[in-house]
Design a protein around this motif. Structure first.
Motif, PDB file in Angstrom:
ATOM      1  N   ASP A  71       0.802  -1.217   0.000  1.00  0.00           N
ATOM      2  CA  ASP A  71       0.000   0.000   0.000  1.00  0.00           C
ATOM      3  C   ASP A  71       0.836   1.267   0.000  1.00  0.00           C
ATOM      4  O   ASP A  71       0.328   2.353  -0.253  1.00  0.00           O
ATOM      5  N   ARG A  72       2.127   1.152   0.294  1.00  0.00           N
ATOM      6  CA  ARG A  72       2.989   2.337   0.349  1.00  0.00           C
ATOM      7  C   ARG A  72       3.710   2.601  -0.967  1.00  0.00           C
ATOM      8  O   ARG A  72       4.276   3.671  -1.154  1.00  0.00           O
ATOM      9  N   ASN A  73       3.719   1.606  -1.845  1.00  0.00           N
ATOM     10  CA  ASN A  73       4.489   1.724  -3.084  1.00  0.00           C
ATOM     11  C   ASN A  73       3.569   2.103  -4.235  1.00  0.00           C
ATOM     12  O   ASN A  73       2.640   1.363  -4.565  1.00  0.00           O
ATOM     13  N   PRO A  74       3.808   3.267  -4.864  1.00  0.00           N
ATOM     14  CA  PRO A  74       2.937   3.711  -5.969  1.00  0.00           C
ATOM     15  C   PRO A  74       2.838   2.708  -7.115  1.00  0.00           C
ATOM     16  O   PRO A  74       1.831   2.662  -7.824  1.00  0.00           O
ATOM     17  N   LYS A  75       3.876   1.884  -7.289  1.00  0.00           N
ATOM     18  CA  LYS A  75       3.861   0.903  -8.382  1.00  0.00           C
ATOM     19  C   LYS A  75       2.811  -0.179  -8.163  1.00  0.00           C
ATOM     20  O   LYS A  75       2.306  -0.766  -9.115  1.00  0.00           O
ATOM     21  N   TYR A  76       2.495  -0.460  -6.897  1.00  0.00           N
ATOM     22  CA  TYR A  76       1.634  -1.593  -6.588  1.00  0.00           C
ATOM     23  C   TYR A  76       0.351  -1.210  -5.850  1.00  0.00           C
ATOM     24  O   TYR A  76      -0.557  -2.037  -5.716  1.00  0.00           O
ATOM     25  N   ARG A  77       0.278   0.012  -5.374  1.00  0.00           N
ATOM     26  CA  ARG A  77      -0.767   0.411  -4.428  1.00  0.00           C
ATOM     27  C   ARG A  77      -2.178   0.138  -4.944  1.00  0.00           C
ATOM     28  O   ARG A  77      -3.021  -0.370  -4.214  1.00  0.00           O
ATOM     29  N   ASP A  78      -2.450   0.493  -6.176  1.00  0.00           N
ATOM     30  CA  ASP A  78      -3.816   0.408  -6.703  1.00  0.00           C
ATOM     31  C   ASP A  78      -4.043  -0.807  -7.591  1.00  0.00           C
ATOM     32  O   ASP A  78      -5.049  -0.881  -8.313  1.00  0.00           O
TER      33      ASP A  78
END
Length: 325
Positions: A78-85
């Motif tokens: 949830d903290r990493n923009p690459k994987y968050r969504d």
């Protein structure tokens, strides 16, 4: 693939999660931080399997979850923009670099929380046995072999770096590493200290580590203890600092630290994570992962080297007699 859910199959996974969390919070077994972390883990389980009957989660399916989900997804998703969504099903199609994935210790932490849910279900007769039994990875090293401790050279560099701190910096920046070195206290135990926690016991100044008051908490009952103050802390002026705060009418040892969900320690943690890079080597940081908690391991290690192997060691460290955490 998600299984077909039969009718009238007993309690669902979502109902089990809600019941388990509610019981832990009602009994005040968990802090709010633990509730949030545990719910995130259990919601991941539900995201993968869907809201299936709890009985669907047999050992083989949880083993699949460990090997084909936990081992492949990124840590701190949830903290990493690459994987968050990214949905979990899509995330599992990614070739995620090893450096982004969960460590074995983190996977074991997830598996312990799933085991807690299954244990609750067994106690309340929703399951006959825990399907999570035996899922955790066995460690190949003893805990003391895994601990990152500061070398004598590290501690000399620490002293030199402390002297270089700006004259008017927050007092906790100077004192918190020193208290950790000389007392072995946990970061939050240091951060939440009140002036009333600096006491004399048989004319020896001590730290009274306790959970008294609304703003303090301890990791366990065994953490309640008295820790003698090392003479070097007195020589450096720590008691003078305490007396000055008392004259000013303060109540806490670090008046400018603000409490958040996890206690008072976050500013210390964030600052130390940056500041340690000024006096530790890249090998210390990357390979040995030396951090604030390493002071505690160093204190423990030095006591053992000095021959303190009896009941005094767990008492000073705030460990239960049965555990060595």
């Amino acid at each position: 693939d998600r299984p077909q859910v039969p009718a009238a199959a007993g309690i669902t996974l979502a109902e089990a999660i809600d019941g388990y969390i509610d019981e832990q919070m009602t009994a005040k077994v968990w802090l709010e931080k633990t509730r949030i972390e545990s719910k995130a883990v259990l919601e991941l389980l539900k995201e993968h399997f869907g809201n299936v009957p709890l009985s669907h989660l047999n050992h083989q399916r949880l083993l699949h979850f460990r090997d084909d989900v936990l081992r492949r997804i990124p840590a701190h998703r949830d903290r990493n923009p690459k994987y968050r969504d990214v949905k979990l099903a899509d995330l599992l199609t990614f070739d995620i670099p090893e450096c982004d994935r969960m460590s074995v210790d983190t996977q074991n932490k997830y598996l312990r929380r799933i085991g807690g849910l299954c244990g609750w279900a067994v106690r309340h007769e929703h399951l006959s046995a825990s399907p999570a039994s035996g899922l955790q990875y066995k460690k190949t090293k003893r805990p003391d072999e895994e601990r990152a401790v500061y070398s004598p050279e590290n501690l000399l560099n620490l002293q030199a770096a402390l002297v270089q701190l700006p004259e008017h910096c927050h007092p906790w920046k100077y004192w918190s590493p020193l208290l950790a070195v000389y007392t072995g206290m946990r970061q939050n135990e240091i951060a939440q200290l009140h002036l009333d926690d600096i006491v004399d016991k048989n004319e020896v100044p001590c730290f009274d580590v306790n959970g008294r008051g609304e703003d303090k908490r301890l990791k366990s009952k065994a953490a309640r203890r008295l820790v003698p103050m090392h003479p070097h802390l007195v020589d450096l002026g720590f008691l003078d600092y305490i007396e000055e705060l008392r004259r000013q009418g303060e109540e806490r040892v670090w008046p400018d630290l603000q409490k958040n969900r996890d206690g008072y320690g976050k500013p210390i943690s964030r600052w130390f994570a940056r500041w340690r890079k000024t006096w530790l080597t890249p090998e210390d940081l990357q390979q040995h992962k030396k951090d604030f908690h390493s002071f505690r391991h160093t204190f423990d290690d030095r006591l053992k080297q000095a021959g303190v192997l009896d009941v005094r060691l767990p008492q000073l460290m705030g460990h239960s007699m049965e555990a060595d955490q």
